[in-house]
Design a protein around this motif. Structure first.
Motif, PDB file in Angstrom:
ATOM      1  N   GLU A   1      -8.290  -2.976   0.247  1.00  0.00           N
ATOM      2  CA  GLU A   1      -7.049  -2.477   2.003  1.00  0.00           C
ATOM      3  C   GLU A   1      -6.957  -4.029   2.644  1.00  0.00           C
ATOM      4  N   PRO A   2      -6.085  -4.581   1.903  1.00  0.00           N
ATOM      5  CA  PRO A   2      -5.589  -6.044   2.079  1.00  0.00           C
ATOM      6  C   PRO A   2      -4.823  -6.225   3.544  1.00  0.00           C
ATOM      7  N   TRP A   3      -5.257  -7.087   4.458  1.00  0.00           N
ATOM      8  CA  TRP A   3      -4.392  -7.295   5.371  1.00  0.00           C
ATOM      9  C   TRP A   3      -2.712  -7.764   5.186  1.00  0.00           C
ATOM     10  N   ARG A   4      -1.913  -6.783   5.970  1.00  0.00           N
ATOM     11  CA  ARG A   4      -0.881  -8.411   5.668  1.00  0.00           C
ATOM     12  C   ARG A   4       0.018  -7.076   6.862  1.00  0.00           C
ATOM     13  N   ASP A   5       1.469  -7.832   7.549  1.00  0.00           N
ATOM     14  CA  ASP A   5       1.987  -7.464   8.570  1.00  0.00           C
ATOM     15  C   ASP A   5       3.248  -7.699   8.039  1.00  0.00           C
ATOM     16  N   THR A   6       4.298  -7.593   6.748  1.00  0.00           N
ATOM     17  CA  THR A   6       4.913  -7.249   6.374  1.00  0.00           C
ATOM     18  C   THR A   6       4.463  -6.352   5.192  1.00  0.00           C
ATOM     19  N   ILE A   7       5.358  -4.716   4.990  1.00  0.00           N
ATOM     20  CA  ILE A   7       5.511  -4.362   3.469  1.00  0.00           C
ATOM     21  C   ILE A   7       6.370  -3.864   3.432  1.00  0.00           C
ATOM     22  N   SER A   8       6.988  -4.151   1.626  1.00  0.00           N
ATOM     23  CA  SER A   8       8.169  -3.491   1.795  1.00  0.00           C
ATOM     24  C   SER A   8       7.689  -2.492   0.994  1.00  0.00           C
ATOM     25  N   LEU A   9       9.158  -1.892   0.878  1.00  0.00           N
ATOM     26  CA  LEU A   9       8.886  -0.443   0.593  1.00  0.00           C
ATOM     27  C   LEU A   9      10.007   0.021  -0.318  1.00  0.00           C
ATOM     28  N   GLY A  10      10.121   0.643  -1.764  1.00  0.00           N
ATOM     29  CA  GLY A  10      11.891   0.529  -2.250  1.00  0.00           C
ATOM     30  C   GLY A  10      12.204   1.964  -2.115  1.00  0.00           C
TER      31      GLY A  10
END
Ligand code: C2O
Ligand code: CU
Ligand code: CU
Length: 470
Positions: A421-430
């Motif tokens: 469950e990594p921390w992110r602030d941006t996640i790109s979705l196709g």
């Protein structure tokens, strides 16, 4: 040009990378772009004066006459340069910036990814700094371990960000915090690298044509710390590359020419539980990756700039990005990386206050465009609660989703749980992809935004206000 085959996000086969390389691409690139092969420029630190836990400095934003890829050009720059100076902090400090707007238009300053206040004179994306004005920014990092890592700064004024950022307004932030994996890496050479494309018309930055607002503006010069195909002369056999994608819309994919692994140790500044070796690493706009590259022998290595298939992306072939020259002398091979870099508890799924859905489609979030800074909040989470959001790309284009102020946990992608469950602030979705994210709305409250980080899409409305209320 044939459409490149779809490849998985983080991993591609080395064989596929080499298609089109080194023949035509290299020759074409060499004709069009004269100056390359210079040493990788280091990004100087922003001078900061430290007293009582406050790190104070001055950051002008102005037009800058400089040389890029051997061409005399005029760009916009923070601190008179591109990339903007490196803001280097500790996670228990307060950043105090005298932000001098020497442009002929308004702007402002955003510290992307930091879990800091969005209110008042802190990381407030609704601020408006008039031409000629100096604004005081005061951003306490509060000793929050989430604020240790690699972040970046850029303008955030709705309507003007796209041209300002494309013209050169971007710089890195490195915060030393308790979860930094650096001490686990052994002797290594750490480099902060800002990836950004430019396009020029004569001496001026070439700005948007109508279609660029749809596709996202990409340039034809893929620059590494402002340099074209530079040479990194490694001081150690282990490199820690701290990569920032500061492009408006360009997705970057990097691979070693010989297919060796690039090992991801942090995403969006947040240390991973376990190192993640990959044949190629991909950064959507605004994403950061800390990557370890181990060198051997005396042979120079070429890192490749690999095209990322996305609808609207500028077609390009695989091309050299940077050469890496190992240090001389028979230095020992780096030790293997430790199996664990950090550990963190799972996202707490008890007492989820709200489950929300965020549908991304072209120029809309949940079917609504953002009009401006005074929009009513789309969501009003309560301070101190946890929520789970399902982000869905219901469109035919890629969209990198970004939430300010509250870094989130990536719980699942396309219905499958994500390990650690990594921390992110941006996640790109196709197109058609989904992500489930867990957000803890403690730490900060106030009005902020979430948006697509293809900057043109955000400008056209793919942004929404949220307000965390106490
Ligand atoms: Cu990189 Cu709204 O930010
Ligand atoms: Cu941001
Ligand atoms: Cu988008």
């Amino acid at each position: 040009m044939p459409r490149p085959i779809e490849m998985s996000r983080r991993t591609v086969l080395a064989g596929a990378l080499l298609a089109g390389f080194p023949g035509g691409a290299r020759a074409r690139a060499a004709q069009a772009q004269p100056a390359s092969g210079l040493d990788l420029p280091d990004i100087p630190d922003l001078p900061l004066e430290r007293r009582d836990g406050v790190a104070s400095g001055r950051l002008p934003v102005e037009r800058v006459e400089t040389e890029m890829a051997g061409l005399p050009v005029t760009i916009l720059g923070y601190g008179g340069r591109f990339p903007g100076p490196l803001i280097r902090l500790r996670h228990d400090e307060t950043l105090a910036i005298a932000f001098e707007n020497r442009l002929a238009e308004p702007t402002n300053l955003h510290t992307h990814g930091l879990a800091v206040s969005p209110r008042g004179d802190a990381d407030n994306p609704f601020r408006h700094v008039a031409p000629g004005a100096t604004a005081a920014y005061r951003i306490p990092l509060k000793g929050d371990p989430l604020n240790g890592g690699l972040f970046w700064y850029h303008p955030h004024l709705h309507g003007l960000q796209a041209s300002q950022q494309f013209s050169g307004l971007a710089g890195p932030i490195v915060v030393d915090g308790p979860n930094d994996p650096g001490p686990l890496l052994g002797p290594h050479d750490e480099r902060v690298i800002v990836l950004k494309d430019f396009r020029f018309a004569g001496r001026e930055v070439a700005l948007h044509r109508p279609l660029d607002w749809l596709m996202g503006l990409e340039g034809d010069l893929p620059l590494v710390n402002g340099a074209l195909r530079p040479v990194l002369r490694a001081r150690e056999r282990r490199l820690r590359l701290r990569l920032v994608n500061a492009s408006n819309a360009r997705f970057w994919r990097i691979a070693a020419e010989d297919g060796r692994a690039l090992t991801i140790i942090a995403e969006d500044g947040h240390t991973l539980e376990a190192p993640q070796p990959a044949r190629a690493v991909t950064l959507a706009p605004a994403e950061r990756l800390d990557v370890v590259l181990d060198l051997d022998g005396g042979e120079a290595l070429t890192l490749l700039d690999v095209p990322v298939p996305r609808r609207g992306g500028r077609p390009r072939a695989t091309a050299p990005l940077m050469r890496v020259v190992p240090p001389g002398g028979g230095r020992a091979k780096p030790d293997p990386l430790p199996a664990r870099l950090t550990s963190r508890p799972a996202f707490d799924r008890s007492d989820i206050a709200e489950r929300r859905r965020v549908d991304l489609s072209f120029f809309y979030i949940n079917g609504r465009p953002m009009h401006g800074h005074h929009d009513a909040p789309m969501f009003r989470p309560r301070f101190g609660t946890r929520e789970i959001w399902e982000i869905r790309n219901v469109d035919t284009m890629d969209h990198p989703f970004h939430l300010h102020t509250w870094p989130f946990r990536l719980l699942a992608r396309n219905g499958a749980a994500v390990a650690g469950e990594p921390w992110r602030d941006t996640i790109s979705l196709g197109p058609g992809e989904t992500a489930e994210i867990g957000i803890d709305f403690s730490g900060e409250w106030g009005r902020s935004v979430f948006h697509c980080h293809i900057v043109e899409h955000a400008a056209k409305g793919m942004m929404a206000v949220l307000e965390v209320t106490r």
